[in-house]
Design an enzyme around this catalytic site. Structure first.
Site, mmCIF file in Angstrom:
data_model
loop_
_atom_site.group_PDB
_atom_site.id
_atom_site.type_symbol
_atom_site.label_atom_id
_atom_site.label_comp_id
_atom_site.label_asym_id
_atom_site.label_seq_id
_atom_site.Cartn_x
_atom_site.Cartn_y
_atom_site.Cartn_z
ATOM 1 N N HIS A 1 54.099 51.562 39.939
ATOM 2 C CA HIS A 1 53.715 51.154 38.588
ATOM 3 C C HIS A 1 52.599 50.112 38.596
ATOM 4 O O HIS A 1 52.456 49.340 37.654
ATOM 5 C CB HIS A 1 54.943 50.677 37.824
ATOM 6 C CG HIS A 1 55.934 51.780 37.636
ATOM 7 N ND1 HIS A 1 55.771 52.761 36.695
ATOM 8 C CD2 HIS A 1 57.047 52.107 38.329
ATOM 9 C CE1 HIS A 1 56.760 53.625 36.804
ATOM 10 N NE2 HIS A 1 57.547 53.253 37.787
ATOM 11 N N GLU B 1 58.059 47.821 43.248
ATOM 12 C CA GLU B 1 57.771 48.974 42.386
ATOM 13 C C GLU B 1 56.265 49.252 42.375
ATOM 14 O O GLU B 1 55.590 49.138 41.351
ATOM 15 C CB GLU B 1 58.303 48.733 40.967
ATOM 16 C CG GLU B 1 59.802 48.806 40.855
ATOM 17 C CD GLU B 1 60.335 50.224 40.978
ATOM 18 O OE1 GLU B 1 59.561 51.195 40.923
ATOM 19 O OE2 GLU B 1 61.566 50.363 41.140
ATOM 20 N N ASN C 1 68.026 50.029 44.802
ATOM 21 C CA ASN C 1 66.888 50.902 44.532
ATOM 22 C C ASN C 1 66.716 51.853 45.717
ATOM 23 O O ASN C 1 66.865 51.455 46.871
ATOM 24 C CB ASN C 1 65.630 50.050 44.320
ATOM 25 C CG ASN C 1 64.383 50.881 44.289
ATOM 26 O OD1 ASN C 1 63.764 51.118 45.330
ATOM 27 N ND2 ASN C 1 64.014 51.359 43.118
ATOM 28 N N ASP C 2 66.399 53.125 45.436
ATOM 29 C CA ASP C 2 66.350 54.121 46.509
ATOM 30 C C ASP C 2 65.288 53.824 47.567
ATOM 31 O O ASP C 2 65.521 54.013 48.766
ATOM 32 C CB ASP C 2 66.177 55.534 45.944
ATOM 33 C CG ASP C 2 64.971 55.704 45.036
ATOM 34 O OD1 ASP C 2 64.286 54.714 44.692
ATOM 35 O OD2 ASP C 2 64.719 56.850 44.633
ATOM 36 N N CYS D 1 51.515 56.798 31.873
ATOM 37 C CA CYS D 1 52.554 57.117 32.840
ATOM 38 C C CYS D 1 53.857 57.406 32.076
ATOM 39 O O CYS D 1 53.990 57.059 30.903
ATOM 40 C CB CYS D 1 52.735 55.922 33.777
ATOM 41 S SG CYS D 1 54.009 56.143 35.037
ATOM 42 N N CYS E 1 56.422 55.820 32.320
ATOM 43 C CA CYS E 1 57.046 54.538 31.972
ATOM 44 C C CYS E 1 56.434 53.944 30.706
ATOM 45 O O CYS E 1 56.928 52.960 30.188
ATOM 46 C CB CYS E 1 56.930 53.555 33.131
ATOM 47 S SG CYS E 1 55.265 52.924 33.404
ATOM 48 N N GLY F 1 64.556 53.494 40.099
ATOM 49 C CA GLY F 1 64.495 52.545 38.991
ATOM 50 C C GLY F 1 64.775 51.115 39.400
ATOM 51 O O GLY F 1 64.930 50.776 40.575
#
Length: 199
Positions: free
Chosen positions: A137, A134, A84-85, A147, A149, A45
């Site tokens: 997206h 990101e 963020n990962d 999606c 999101c 995220g």
């Protein structure tokens, strides 16, 4: 060690499980919480590393979620840092992996979704609103399916592998909306017999 995320529940319960896992790992290393000054979380995220808040994560119940403060409270450490990962993965590759020795790098992560991390001059590029990489997206078909999101089809929709929704990681046995789960329970490592998304 790991612990199941079980994403369809209150986010605070996820963080409590993370704290328990941390305590277990600390004990396994023969340490105590007094030996631990800081903790770090690599989270999916939009992770605001300045405030410790996950502003939005479409696959987890995190919206303006104070993840750092919660882990600090539940674990009892002085400071918790978040990133963020995919950014954290990119930095890990830059420090000790495939991008070691490079000044700039791009890392693409594939998992529950599609993520990206960008390193420029040895630093994580966070971009606007901490969402600079990101890439999952990016809309590639404005008329495609929605999606998770809420946007029209992005790379996460297109690249996502159909898997059992229980989290066992097995391939889904449903094709084109026709459920073929019944009688196929043995094909799934968890034995759940429920591989249809949304069931």
């Amino acid at each position: 060690k790991s612990t199941p995320t079980l994403a369809n529940r209150d986010g605070k319960l996820i963080i409590k499980d993370m704290a328990e896992l941390c305590r277990s790992l600390i004990a396994d290393c023969g340490l105590t919480l007094k030996d631990i000054a800081y903790a770090g979380i690599a989270t999916p995220g939009t992770a605001n590393s300045e405030t410790g808040v996950v502003e939005y994560a479409n696959n987890l119940p995190f919206k303006n979620f104070p993840i750092a403060d919660l882990l600090k409270e539940y674990l009892g450490v002085e400071k918790v840092y978040i990133e963020n990962d995919a950014n954290a993965a990119a930095y890990g590759e830059y420090v000790a992996g495939a991008a070691k020795g490079a000044n700039d790098a791009v890392c693409i992560t594939l998992g529950t979704g599609v993520g990206g991390g960008i390193i420029i001059d040895g630093k994580i590029y966070s971009g606007f609103n901490f969402a600079g990489a990101e890439i999952g997206h990016t809309v590639i078909d404005p008329n495609g399916p929605e999606c998770t999101c809420g946007c029209q089809e992005g790379k996460e929709c297109t690249c996502e592998e159909e898997t059992c929704n229980c989290g066992c990681g097995d391939e889904c046995c449903c094709e084109e909306g026709n459920c073929e789960c019944e009688g196929h329970e043995e094909e799934h490592s968890c034995g759940c017999g429920c591989c249809c998304k949304g069931e």
